[in-house]
Scaffold this motif. Structure first.
Motif, mmCIF file in Angstrom:
data_model
loop_
_atom_site.group_PDB
_atom_site.id
_atom_site.type_symbol
_atom_site.label_atom_id
_atom_site.label_comp_id
_atom_site.label_asym_id
_atom_site.label_seq_id
_atom_site.Cartn_x
_atom_site.Cartn_y
_atom_site.Cartn_z
ATOM 1 N N GLY A 194 -13.153 9.078 -32.475
ATOM 2 C CA GLY A 194 -12.743 8.532 -33.766
ATOM 3 C C GLY A 194 -13.334 7.160 -34.044
ATOM 4 O O GLY A 194 -13.854 6.901 -35.135
ATOM 5 N N ALA B 295 -12.419 9.161 -40.267
ATOM 6 C CA ALA B 295 -12.050 8.757 -38.903
ATOM 7 C C ALA B 295 -10.555 8.494 -38.795
ATOM 8 O O ALA B 295 -9.910 8.873 -37.806
ATOM 9 C CB ALA B 295 -12.839 7.517 -38.486
ATOM 10 N N MET C 224 -8.081 10.654 -36.301
ATOM 11 C CA MET C 224 -7.311 10.059 -35.215
ATOM 12 C C MET C 224 -5.815 10.232 -35.415
ATOM 13 O O MET C 224 -5.088 10.625 -34.491
ATOM 14 C CB MET C 224 -7.665 8.574 -35.071
#
Length: 490
Positions: free
Chosen positions: A270, A434, A438
């Motif tokens: 991530g 991202a 995550m």
């Protein structure tokens, strides 16, 4: 015991007083000189383009290489610190940084800048910064958390002061003379390193600490020798070399943790993806503002606004994340900060007016404070501390790769389309995706591990759950370990 090992690698006597506070002041200056320095490169972006007749993509390679080497040189710095000590490595870094910028003032092409300001200055900054952070761990024990928090304010001070100084010197004497002066300023890292005096070790502590690291190789050699093999035999030498290489990789690049620890795997992927877009505003914000008619002095002020707000917001973010309510859940705060970074970029797409860009810088700075304060704290949450240094080595190398290629690829897109808006579109895409990856991945991972723990508890004592499931459920929940244990015990 070598001099370097005695200087930087053994068990140090706790101090937390006296000269330790001078070392802390030196660490603040170091972080301002090293981590804060790349933020001012955007001020020179347009001048360098005109000087070397370079495209956006070609020009952006220069700061990209500097930042990538600054982050990715960690394992090499760790090796040097172990061999020569923190003080020597900090001073070596200052010498390289100054030499790189002085050489840059004489460059005749943009490709020469890649080597001088990009590689040499970036590597020197890496050595000074990481060795300066390491030495705090030897000077502070009781106040170590406070020392690291205070030292990180140097980054914000650097963000605030470097752009203002850069624009002033650029207006007065041009970029070449400015780079020459920067070389002299960065040599002050050597002064900071001189302050970081080695701490004397307790006698006999180092051999005991070094023994476990020596066992695998020594045992392999002993096994060969016991079978009658000569220590100079080519096969034995090759085996020993392979063993030492494997031990080095295992120590500084934690591929085994990456394969086995799902939390570390998700977080590393991530953050590596996030870095494709995280650095874009720092590189292109000033050129974007100038391109849209903002005065150069005002454009340089935008980066200073980000740094100034960071001075106050970053410590508050650190205090908030340290509350026990967020234990094991800091990854969600981190994902939220990354998401806010991505969403804030759309403000620049709406308008390029100076007042709007100031608003953008305020929101971006608040979000960046969360990212900066939590990046390594979350890594500590998902990895056991006895393997943290090796996990950090792989983590920084992977993120340095995307830091290297992100700005040039975006610059190439801007060159093709002649539209600076793609800088912020790209940044938003990488940051938002991202953050979602995550956050959702850790949420799913936590649910799976809770289900696994519940199944395991049921198999261990099925009669308890059959007869008193309702009455014992709150008790089981109150005694369950924090989320961080779910993550690290994969």
């Amino acid at each position: 015991m070598s001099q370097g090992e005695a200087a930087g690698c053994g068990a140090a006597k706790p101090q937390d007083q006296g000269w330790a506070w001078m070392v802390l002041l030196a660490a603040v200056v170091l972080q301002g000189l090293t981590l804060g320095f790349p933020c001012c490169i955007g001020v020179f972006f347009t001048d360098l383009q005109h000087e070397f007749q370079a495209s956006n993509s070609q020009t952006s390679w220069f700061p990209s290489i500097m930042v990538a080497v600054l982050h990715g040189g960690g394992p090499l710095c760790s090796i040097l610190v172990k061999r020569f000590g923190c003080r020597f490595v900090v001073m070596l870094g200052g010498l390289l940084s100054g030499l790189g910028m002085v050489s840059s003032s004489f460059c005749k092409s943009i490709s020469q800048l890649y080597l001088t300001a990009g590689l040499i200055t970036g590597l020197g900054s890496c050595f000074s910064f990481q060795a300066g952070v390491t030495v705090l761990g030897y000077y502070f024990v009781r106040w170590q958390t406070l020392a690291n928090a205070v030292a990180s304010t140097g980054v914000s001070l650097g963000f605030t002061l470097w752009p203002l100084l850069s624009q002033y010197l650029l207006d007065e004497m041009g970029w070449r003379n400015t780079f020459l002066i920067f070389g002299g300023i960065l040599l002050n890292c050597c002064v900071c390193g001189a302050i970081m005096r080695p701490i004397q070790l307790a006698s006999g502590s180092l051999p005991q600490a070094a023994k476990p690291d020596e066992e695998p190789g020594s045992r392999a050699e002993e096994a060969q020798l016991s079978n009658g093999a000569s220590p100079y035999h080519p096969t034995l030498q090759q085996h020993t070399t392979r063993t030492k290489c494997f031990q080095m990789l295992q120590k500084y690049l934690a591929f085994d943790i990456f394969c086995q620890n799902k939390g570390y795997q998700i977080y590393t992927i991530g953050v590596t993806w996030m870095m494709m877009g995280f650095a874009l505003p720092h590189v292109y914000l000033v050129p974007y503002a100038i391109h849209n008619g903002v005065e150069e002095r005002k454009a340089a002020l935008l980066i200073s606004v980000i740094g100034f707000i960071n001075i106050f917001i970053r410590p508050l973010t650190g205090l908030l994340s340290g509350h026990r309510a967020f234990t094991g859940r800091r990854i969600y705060l981190f994902s939220l900060a990354v998401l806010l970074c991505g969403l804030s970029n759309f403000i620049c797409v709406i308008s390029a007016e100076f007042s709007v860009l100031i608003l953008y810088c305020v929101i971006l700075s608040i979000a960046m404070s969360g990212v900066g304060a939590l990046t390594f704290q979350v890594l500590m949450d998902v990895v056991n501390m006895d393997r943290f240094s090796s996990a950090l080595g792989l983590f920084t190398i992977l993120e340095s790769i995307t830091l290297l290629i992100g700005p040039p690829l975006t610059g190439l897109l801007v060159d093709i389309t002649s539209d600076f808006h793609y800088v912020f579109y790209n940044s938003s895409f990488f940051l938002i995706s991202a953050a979602l990856f995550m956050g959702l991945s850790f949420c799913t991972l936590e649910k799976k591990n809770r289900s696994r723990e519940a199944s395991k508890a049921f198999l261990d004592n099925p009669s308890r759950y059959q007869h008193s499931e309702t009455s014992t459920e709150p008790k089981a929940e109150s005694q369950s370990p924090p989320a961080v244990e779910y993550i690290t015990s994969i």
